[in-house]
Design a protein around this motif. Structure first.
Motif: not given
Length: 144
Positions: A34-38, A42-43, A49-51, A54-55
């Motif tokens: 869940l930490a990996i997901s969070a 967040y990033l 999200d615009g990359i 990667i986004g």
């Protein structure tokens, strides 16, 4: 003597791990997933999200991490080593992508160790790999 009884010096004591140890590793593994997901969510929301590639990958990491955490908590014991192995592969793949993107770049994107949450990501993913590896070992030895 039965398995699990100490037989003296030089003899292995084959105690099976307790259900409490397995549940602790399950919970810790789920929290780390869940930490990996969070971190990825967040990033993603802070500009990733615009990359290209990667986004969407960060958003997929979020979804897969949540799903993996849920599965880790509800999976019957007989399937637990397999689910833990899939979750470990997820965490290892995520760590590999982080390291590749930092060294040679990934899909045309190059990350740096000074990026937001870079070090936190490294340690959370590494911890997930260790915990899930331990869970695989312990749950395999617990099976009848």
């Amino acid at each position: 003597m039965s398995a699990g009884t100490h037989m003296g010096a030089g003899t292995l004591d084959r105690r099976r791990p307790s259900g409490a140890v397995i549940w602790l590793l399950r919970l810790l593994g789920a929290v780390l997933l869940l930490a990996i997901s969070a971190i990825h969510l967040y990033l993603w929301s802070e500009g990733y999200d615009g990359i290209d590639v990667i986004g969407p990958a960060f958003l997929m990491q979020t979804i897969l991490g949540i799903g993996g955490a849920g599965l880790l908590l509800i999976t019957p014991m007989r399937w637990l080593p397999w689910v833990a192995a899939l979750d470990l592969a997820f965490a290892a793949g995520s760590l590999a992508a982080l390291l590749i993107s930092t060294t040679v770049g990934l899909f045309g994107f190059v990350e740096t160790t000074t990026a937001t949450l870079w070090w936190e990501t490294l340690w959370v993913e590494t911890a997930a790999i260790v915990v899930l590896g331990a869970l695989i070992a312990v749950s395999r030895s617990r099976r009848p």
